[in-house]
Every structure is written in structure tokens, then in C-alpha cells.
Design a protein around this motif. Structure first.
Motif, mmCIF file in Angstrom:
data_model
loop_
_atom_site.group_PDB
_atom_site.id
_atom_site.type_symbol
_atom_site.label_atom_id
_atom_site.label_comp_id
_atom_site.label_asym_id
_atom_site.label_seq_id
_atom_site.Cartn_x
_atom_site.Cartn_y
_atom_site.Cartn_z
ATOM 1 N N ASP A 216 -0.628 12.176 38.330
ATOM 2 C CA ASP A 216 0.253 13.342 38.416
ATOM 3 C C ASP A 216 0.028 14.172 39.675
ATOM 4 O OD1 ASP A 216 1.224 12.542 36.008
ATOM 5 O OD2 ASP A 216 0.044 13.957 34.823
ATOM 6 N N GLU A 217 -1.228 14.315 40.069
ATOM 7 C CA GLU A 217 -1.518 15.208 41.187
ATOM 8 C C GLU A 217 -1.819 14.455 42.473
ATOM 9 O OE1 GLU A 217 -4.396 18.206 40.147
ATOM 10 O OE2 GLU A 217 -3.832 18.108 38.031
ATOM 11 N N GLY A 218 -1.853 13.148 42.384
ATOM 12 C CA GLY A 218 -2.137 12.364 43.572
ATOM 13 C C GLY A 218 -3.537 12.580 44.108
ATOM 14 N N LEU A 219 -4.436 13.042 43.245
ATOM 15 C CA LEU A 219 -5.805 13.328 43.683
ATOM 16 C C LEU A 219 -6.650 12.068 43.640
ATOM 17 C CD1 LEU A 219 -6.515 16.713 41.843
ATOM 18 C CD2 LEU A 219 -5.966 16.393 44.242
ATOM 19 N N HIS A 220 -7.552 11.964 44.567
ATOM 20 C CA HIS A 220 -8.535 10.885 44.533
ATOM 21 C C HIS A 220 -9.942 11.453 44.379
ATOM 22 C CE1 HIS A 220 -5.827 7.550 45.496
ATOM 23 N NE2 HIS A 220 -5.205 8.391 46.308
ATOM 24 N N GLU A 221 -10.123 12.709 44.757
ATOM 25 C CA GLU A 221 -11.454 13.325 44.642
ATOM 26 C C GLU A 221 -11.580 14.083 43.327
ATOM 27 O OE1 GLU A 221 -13.583 17.127 46.520
ATOM 28 O OE2 GLU A 221 -13.276 15.539 47.998
ATOM 29 N N VAL A 222 -12.658 13.805 42.597
ATOM 30 C CA VAL A 222 -12.921 14.486 41.321
ATOM 31 C C VAL A 222 -14.388 14.883 41.286
ATOM 32 C CG1 VAL A 222 -12.962 14.263 38.803
ATOM 33 C CG2 VAL A 222 -11.154 13.146 40.119
ATOM 34 N N ASP A 223 -14.648 16.139 40.904
ATOM 35 C CA ASP A 223 -16.018 16.552 40.627
ATOM 36 C C ASP A 223 -16.318 16.101 39.204
ATOM 37 O OD1 ASP A 223 -18.488 17.679 40.261
ATOM 38 O OD2 ASP A 223 -17.836 19.767 40.488
ATOM 39 N N ILE A 224 -17.026 14.995 39.084
ATOM 40 C CA ILE A 224 -17.230 14.392 37.765
ATOM 41 C C ILE A 224 -18.239 15.145 36.912
ATOM 42 C CG2 ILE A 224 -16.622 12.079 38.612
ATOM 43 C CD1 ILE A 224 -19.695 11.465 38.492
ATOM 44 N N TRP A 225 -19.050 16.023 37.509
ATOM 45 C CA TRP A 225 -20.129 16.680 36.772
ATOM 46 C C TRP A 225 -19.618 17.494 35.584
ATOM 47 C CZ3 TRP A 225 -24.423 16.622 34.648
ATOM 48 C CH2 TRP A 225 -25.215 17.737 34.397
ATOM 49 N N PRO A 226 -18.668 18.433 35.760
ATOM 50 C CA PRO A 226 -18.194 19.168 34.577
ATOM 51 C C PRO A 226 -17.523 18.273 33.550
ATOM 52 C CG PRO A 226 -16.862 19.714 36.521
ATOM 53 C CD PRO A 226 -18.031 18.935 37.001
ATOM 54 N N HIS A 227 -16.863 17.192 33.999
ATOM 55 C CA HIS A 227 -16.214 16.270 33.063
ATOM 56 C C HIS A 227 -17.252 15.539 32.204
ATOM 57 C CE1 HIS A 227 -12.087 16.555 34.726
ATOM 58 N NE2 HIS A 227 -12.721 16.803 35.872
ATOM 59 N N LEU A 228 -18.364 15.140 32.826
ATOM 60 C CA LEU A 228 -19.413 14.449 32.071
ATOM 61 C C LEU A 228 -20.108 15.390 31.107
ATOM 62 C CD1 LEU A 228 -20.926 12.225 34.917
ATOM 63 C CD2 LEU A 228 -19.505 11.466 32.993
ATOM 64 N N GLN A 229 -20.260 16.659 31.502
ATOM 65 C CA GLN A 229 -20.835 17.649 30.580
ATOM 66 C C GLN A 229 -19.924 17.861 29.373
ATOM 67 O OE1 GLN A 229 -21.482 20.765 33.684
ATOM 68 N NE2 GLN A 229 -23.505 20.924 32.776
ATOM 69 N N THR A 230 -18.627 17.927 29.639
ATOM 70 C CA THR A 230 -17.670 18.071 28.536
ATOM 71 C C THR A 230 -17.703 16.842 27.632
ATOM 72 O OG1 THR A 230 -16.222 19.466 29.881
ATOM 73 C CG2 THR A 230 -15.237 18.413 27.951
ATOM 74 N N LEU A 231 -17.773 15.658 28.257
ATOM 75 C CA LEU A 231 -17.843 14.404 27.485
ATOM 76 C C LEU A 231 -19.028 14.420 26.527
ATOM 77 C CD1 LEU A 231 -17.398 11.329 26.873
ATOM 78 C CD2 LEU A 231 -18.833 10.883 28.876
ATOM 79 N N THR A 232 -20.229 14.669 27.060
ATOM 80 C CA THR A 232 -21.426 14.599 26.207
ATOM 81 C C THR A 232 -21.467 15.755 25.212
ATOM 82 O OG1 THR A 232 -22.699 15.717 27.964
ATOM 83 C CG2 THR A 232 -22.782 13.302 27.886
ATOM 84 N N GLY A 233 -20.872 16.898 25.587
ATOM 85 C CA GLY A 233 -20.761 17.997 24.627
ATOM 86 C C GLY A 233 -19.845 17.636 23.474
ATOM 87 N N ASP A 234 -18.721 16.967 23.787
ATOM 88 C CA ASP A 234 -17.801 16.521 22.739
ATOM 89 C C ASP A 234 -18.444 15.455 21.852
ATOM 90 O OD1 ASP A 234 -15.845 18.237 23.467
ATOM 91 O OD2 ASP A 234 -14.464 16.745 24.275
ATOM 92 N N VAL A 235 -19.182 14.543 22.482
ATOM 93 C CA VAL A 235 -19.849 13.489 21.715
ATOM 94 C C VAL A 235 -20.820 14.096 20.711
ATOM 95 C CG1 VAL A 235 -21.570 11.640 21.843
ATOM 96 C CG2 VAL A 235 -19.608 11.613 23.376
ATOM 97 N N ILE A 236 -21.656 15.027 21.165
ATOM 98 C CA ILE A 236 -22.645 15.604 20.248
ATOM 99 C C ILE A 236 -21.970 16.474 19.204
ATOM 100 C CG2 ILE A 236 -23.311 17.764 21.421
ATOM 101 C CD1 ILE A 236 -25.710 15.120 19.974
ATOM 102 N N SER A 237 -20.823 17.087 19.574
ATOM 103 C CA SER A 237 -20.069 17.877 18.588
ATOM 104 C C SER A 237 -19.521 16.980 17.485
ATOM 105 C CB SER A 237 -18.917 18.617 19.270
ATOM 106 O OG SER A 237 -19.394 19.537 20.225
ATOM 107 N N ARG A 238 -18.967 15.832 17.878
ATOM 108 C CA ARG A 238 -18.404 14.901 16.893
ATOM 109 C C ARG A 238 -19.492 14.220 16.067
ATOM 110 N NH1 ARG A 238 -14.159 14.007 20.993
ATOM 111 N NH2 ARG A 238 -12.150 14.313 19.946
ATOM 112 N N THR A 239 -20.549 13.756 16.742
ATOM 113 C CA THR A 239 -21.579 13.006 16.019
ATOM 114 C C THR A 239 -22.453 13.918 15.166
ATOM 115 O OG1 THR A 239 -23.012 13.111 17.981
ATOM 116 C CG2 THR A 239 -21.695 11.111 17.673
ATOM 117 N N ALA A 240 -22.596 15.175 15.557
ATOM 118 C CA ALA A 240 -23.429 16.091 14.772
ATOM 119 C C ALA A 240 -22.672 16.658 13.585
ATOM 120 C CB ALA A 240 -23.945 17.228 15.647
ATOM 121 N N PHE A 241 -21.385 17.043 13.818
ATOM 122 C CA PHE A 241 -20.669 17.793 12.794
ATOM 123 C C PHE A 241 -19.405 17.115 12.278
ATOM 124 C CE2 PHE A 241 -22.763 21.269 15.319
ATOM 125 C CZ PHE A 241 -23.767 21.489 14.379
ATOM 126 N N GLY A 242 -19.109 15.903 12.741
ATOM 127 C CA GLY A 242 -17.974 15.174 12.213
ATOM 128 C C GLY A 242 -16.667 15.937 12.354
#
Length: 544
Positions: A216-242
């Protein structure tokens, strides 16, 4: 002492007459007043002596004892020790990024690196009034990590830091044995298969978001750090509390803020009673603590009601933990054998901090290093495509990954999540050929160990996953020299969980993208509780 005597001499009994009953005889009043003055002076002298002893004489006595045994180290500075220098050098190192090298010790731990260069591998520094003995000998490290009754987690310090996490990572001796026994089932290998769907859903959300950004935005550069933090935060949210994972996301955000505030608190000298002052940091940390506990308690209360109604929930960490706790209490017929609700809350907080931070750190450094070393990125992708093609990864295939295992092990060697581990001894203790005085902190530095050329060779700062082609035990020859998840009986309980989650994420990224560092990427590893990229992780992503 002379000052105290002069004070007693100059004080007149008449000064305290107003404090005494007025109907006493004048001579008796004068004698009583004199006794009061003397008593006050003696109490004052006692506290002055206690303060002088704890702030100067005891530290100097310990310093002499350590030096007499051949240990070298910094000279004790009144009250603060080396704390000011440590904070100043750390802050200066963070002012600018470093070159693209894996020789990161001077930037991440500048004060400890300077001390190591000055005093040798085993040395001591001062954190406040406590000596901190740095241990780099693998045999001594093994002794420290295996004897958790004698070498315990530090107590005291700034109580505000304890608002971040306590529970399993903080308790010792018999309490640790109880906590570990009850929590173990939640991280049993057989239970991890229940977590795979949560891993997959969270990874899909991140992959789809990256794909949409590129399209959509034609971007190639991504700061992956906040995305990975969100990913692992979501994983622990789902696996801990269903099903309660949306509430879990809120806890994750609060815990992330609490970690930043806890670091600020830990790097200042704590004056007893300071936590009660209504400072901005104090108020915010207590507010976060109340909100996190209230949210977790609400989730637990709902789950307990459901369990009493006959509903079962064995596919998330909280459900497994509550079930294990209930069985332990029922087996012994006594609630003291189980965890209280407050202790369960603390364990849930640890799920967030340990589960989210460790995996996010491992993933971000893995993607940065694979971006720098594209030959290994290609080898990893070939393995993924051979095992899964474009299909959904399954647990059997994830457990058969060899190249990716080697890559993760090397990343964890060069960029360990926890850079230091400290233990406190409460009585005089023999360690190797050293006799350490009571109230000495013993420090193990995985970052130093993993970058020690005497252990790993002259290519210690090079990214060479082939070191681990025959496994970890082969390369470290059974020594306590590789500690990405700690070691001994207190080794991280969630390491298999973290590794499986990281494998799922990396496999799915490699199926969809190739990547390399952006020209705007600044290499700047630093610690906020764990080892993180200070200025983010900007990568150029290419859709496959």
C-alpha cells in the motif's frame, strides 16, 4: 567523639526542664534532666557509630579482606562506591552508535570492560556500600549457579524495582523449590503444542502488516523492532490468558513502561524511605503496579469461577498454572503448599517480562545478523523451504530445524538477552580459593563470557553459526561458559517456549521476505533490563 562530649558539656539541664513534670523537686529535676541529656547523647552516638560503620568502616574492612587474597579492584568511595562512574560511562557510551561489528562489550558495559582491562578477569567493584566480585572462571561460575541456597538473588536495593517482577525469578531456597514445582507443568514440552496456534496467529498478523506496508505504501524500509515487541507481547497475551488476550495486551504495554522506569530507579543510590516520597516516577510506578495487579486479578477471578463451575482450560499458561496449584494444595491438604493469589499474579507478571523480552531480543538480533550475513539467511531459507515449503509450520518440523538452531545459538552467544547475573551471599562463603565476606555480591557476566577469546578463540567476535554444528555441549566442552538462559537448577524455565516461538516467527518471515540492513540502520546495542537495539532495527524488506 570529641564533638559529642562537647555537646553534652554545653547542654544545660535547664534546657530540658520544660519537658519534665513541674512538681518535681529542683535537685531531682536537674538530675533527671541530666540523665535525659546523657541518654539522648548516647543514642545519638550509637546511631552515628552505626552509620559510620555501615558507610565506611565495614566496606573498608571488606576491601582489605579481598585485597589480602590477591583480588584487585576499585577503591571504595564513600556511600556511592562506583555507581556514579558506572552511570556516567554508560550514558556517554549511548550518545552515539558504534561500527557494524559484534565486538559490543565496550559499548554495552563500558565500566565493566574498563575494570576487566585494568584488574583482570576476577576483580571487584562497588555498588553503593556492597562489593561486587566479578567471576569469570567457568568452574567457579558452575559452583555459584548450582548452589542456589548459598548464592541467592539479591535482596534490598530500591524497593521500587521490585514492582516490576518478583515471583520465581526473585524467590530463593525452599520458596523457589515450591514455585518451580508448581510452574513447571506450564512449560512442559508436552504442553507447548497447545501454544502453537497462538504463535501462528500472532505471526500471521505481523507478516500481513508488513505485506500491506510494502504493497500500500510502497515502503521497503521497516523498523522491525517495535513490530517484534508487539508480536511477542501478543504471543504471551494469547498463551498466558487465552480468550482474555486483549486485556493481556494492556498489561504488556504497562509492563514495558514499568521496565523503563525500573531501570532509572536501579541506577540511582536508594535512600531508605525515598519510595514514600510523591515523586513523578514513584507515583507512576505505583499506579502501574496497581493497574497491572487489578487487571490480572480480574482475569484470575473469572478463571477460578469457571473452574469451580466445571470448565477446564488447559491450553494456556494461566489455566495450567491454576490447575497445577490446585492439585498441589489438594494433594497435601494444606494451602501453604500452593501459591497465593498474590503469588499467582506475580508469576503472570513474569510471563510478560521474561516471555516477551527474551524472544523479542533474540528475534531482532537474529534478523539484523542475517541481514548482515546474507549467506546464512539463504541457508536458513533453503532449510525452511525444504521442510515446509509455503505451508504452515508444524511442531515436528520446527523441532527438526538444524541450521536455524545453529543460527539462534550463535546470535545468543554474541547478543545474550541478559548481560549480567548477580547473587548475594548472606554469610562468609568459600568460593574456589577465595573467602568472600557476608553481604558480598557475586556477578557473572554472560556478555563477557560469550566474548572471551580464551574460551571461544580469536574469531570470538565473528558470526559463525557453524560453531554449534554439533550442539552446545560439544562447543563449550561442558563448561559453564555459555549462559544465554542462565544455568544450573535456576536455568530459565521458559527457554523451550522462547525457542519454539522464535523458530515459528523466523520460519514464517523467511517464507515471505528477504532482508538486509537499511542505510539508516544505526548499530547501537544497549541494555534496558535486556540487550536491545537503542535506535531501532531498520531493515529493507523484499517480498518473496
Amino acid at each position: 567523639m570529641k564533638m559529642i562530649i562537647n555537646l553534652i558539656y554545653t547542654l544545660r539541664p535547664s534546657l530540658v526542664f520544660t519537658l519534665l513534670p513541674q512538681d518535681l523537686d529542683p535537685p531531682l529535676m536537674e538530675v533527671t534532666a541530666g540523665c535525659c541529656v546523657l541518654g539522648v547523647a548516647l543514642v545519638f552516638m550509637f546511631f552515628v557509630w552505626r552509620l559510620s560503620n555501615s558507610l565506611w568502616f565495614e566496606p573498608k574492612k571488606k576491601e582489605k579482606l579481598l585485597r589480602d587474597q590477591g583480588l584487585d579492584g576499585s577503591f571504595y568511595k564513600f556511600m556511592f562506591g562506583d555507581l556514579k562512574d558506572l552511570v556516567q560511562m554508560t550514558n556517554e557510551a549511548k550518545l552515539k552508535p558504534m561500527s557494524l561489528t559484534h565486538d559490543i562489550v565496550p559499548r554495552v558495559s563500558p565500566f565493566f570492560y574498563k575494570s576487566l582491562s585494568t584488574y583482570g578477569k576476577n576483580y571487584f567493584i562497588w555498588i553503593g556500600t556492597k562489593p561486587v566480585v566479578q567471576i569469570c572462571e567457568p568452574a567457579m561460575i558452575r559452583e555459584i549457579l548450582s548452589n542456589y541456597y548459598q548464592f541467592q538473588k539479591p535482596r534490598g536495593g530500591n524497593p521500587l524495582v521490585k514492582l516490576l517482577v518478583t515471583g520465581l525469578v526473585d524467590v530463593d531456597a525452599d520458596q523457589w523449590v515450591k514455585h518451580r514445582k508448581i510452574i513447571n507443568p506450564a512449560f512442559h514440552a508436552e504442553k507447548l503444542k497447545y501454544m502453537i496456534p497462538a504463535f501462528y496467529v500472532s505471526c500471521c498478523e505481523m507478516i500481513n502488516k508488513w505485506s500491506e506496508m510494502l504493497l500500500d505504501e510502497g515502503l521497503h524500509e521497516v523498523d522491525i523492532w517495535p513490530h517484534l515487541q508487539t508480536l511477542t507481547g501478543d504471543v504471551i497475551s494469547r498463551t498466558a490468558f487465552g480468550s482474555n488476550f486483549e486485556e493481556g495486551r494492556k498489561i504488556f504495554e504497562l509492563q514495558k513502561e514499568q521496565a523503563t522506569l525500573a531501570v532509572k530507579a536501579s541506577r540511582s543510590f536508594y535512600i531508605p524511605g525515598l519510595r514514600y516520597f510523591p515523586t513523578k516516577i514513584n507515583k507512576r510506578m505505583k499506579e502501574i503496579d496497581r493497574e497491572v495487579k487489578a487487571t490480572i486479578r480480574s482475569i484470575i477471578d473469572k478463571r477460578i469461577i469457571a473452574m469451580k463451575a466445571g470448565e477446564t482450560s488447559s491450553d494456556d499458561l494461566l489455566g495450567i498454572l491454576l490447575d497445577s496449584n490446585y492439585k498441589e494444595i489438594k494433594t497435601h491438604g494444606n494451602r501453604s503448599f500452593g501459591l497465593s493469589i498474590e503469588e499467582v499474579i506475580e508469576e503472570c507478571k513474569i510471563f510478560y517480562f521474561a516471555g516477551q523480552e527474551t524472544t523479542a531480543n533474540m528475534l531482532v538480533w537474529t534478523m539484523i545478523l542475517l541481514g548482515l550475513h546474507t549467506d546464512w539467511q539463504t541457508r536458513a531459507r533453503e532449510e525452511v523451504l525444504q521442510l515446509f515449503g509455503k505451508r504452515k509450520p508444524d511442531i515436528d518440523g520446527l523441532n527438526r530445524l538444524k541450521t536455524i538452531n545453529m543460527i539462534f545459538n550463535e546470535v545468543l552467544r554474541l547478543y545474550p538477552p541478559a548481560t549480567i547475573m548477580r547473587r548475594l551471599i548472606y554469610k562468609e562463603t568459600k568460593l574456589g580459593n577465595l573467602t568472600l565476606p557476608a553481604q558480598t555480591l557475586v556477578e557473572i557476566n554472560p556478555l563477557f563470557l560469550h566474548h572471551d577469546c580464551d574460551i571461544w578463540g580469536d574469531d570470538v567476535n565473528e558470526f559463525k553459526p557453524e560453531r554449534f554444528s554439533e550442539g552446545v555441549s560439544k562447543v563449550n566442552k561442558g563448561q559453564a561458559s555459555y549462559l544465554p538462559f542462565g544455568g544450573g537448577p535456576r536455568i530459565c524455565i521458559g527457554q523451550n517456549f522462547a525457542m519454539l516461538e522464535a523458530k515459528m516467527a523466523l520460519v514464517m518471515v523467511l517464507q515471505c521476505f528477504s532482508f538486509e540492513p537499511s542505510p539508516s540502520y544505526s548499530h547501537a546495542p544497549h541494555t534496558i533490563m535486556t540487550l536491545q537495539p537503542q535506535f531501532g532495527a531498520h531493515l529493507i524488506l523484499h517480498k518473496i
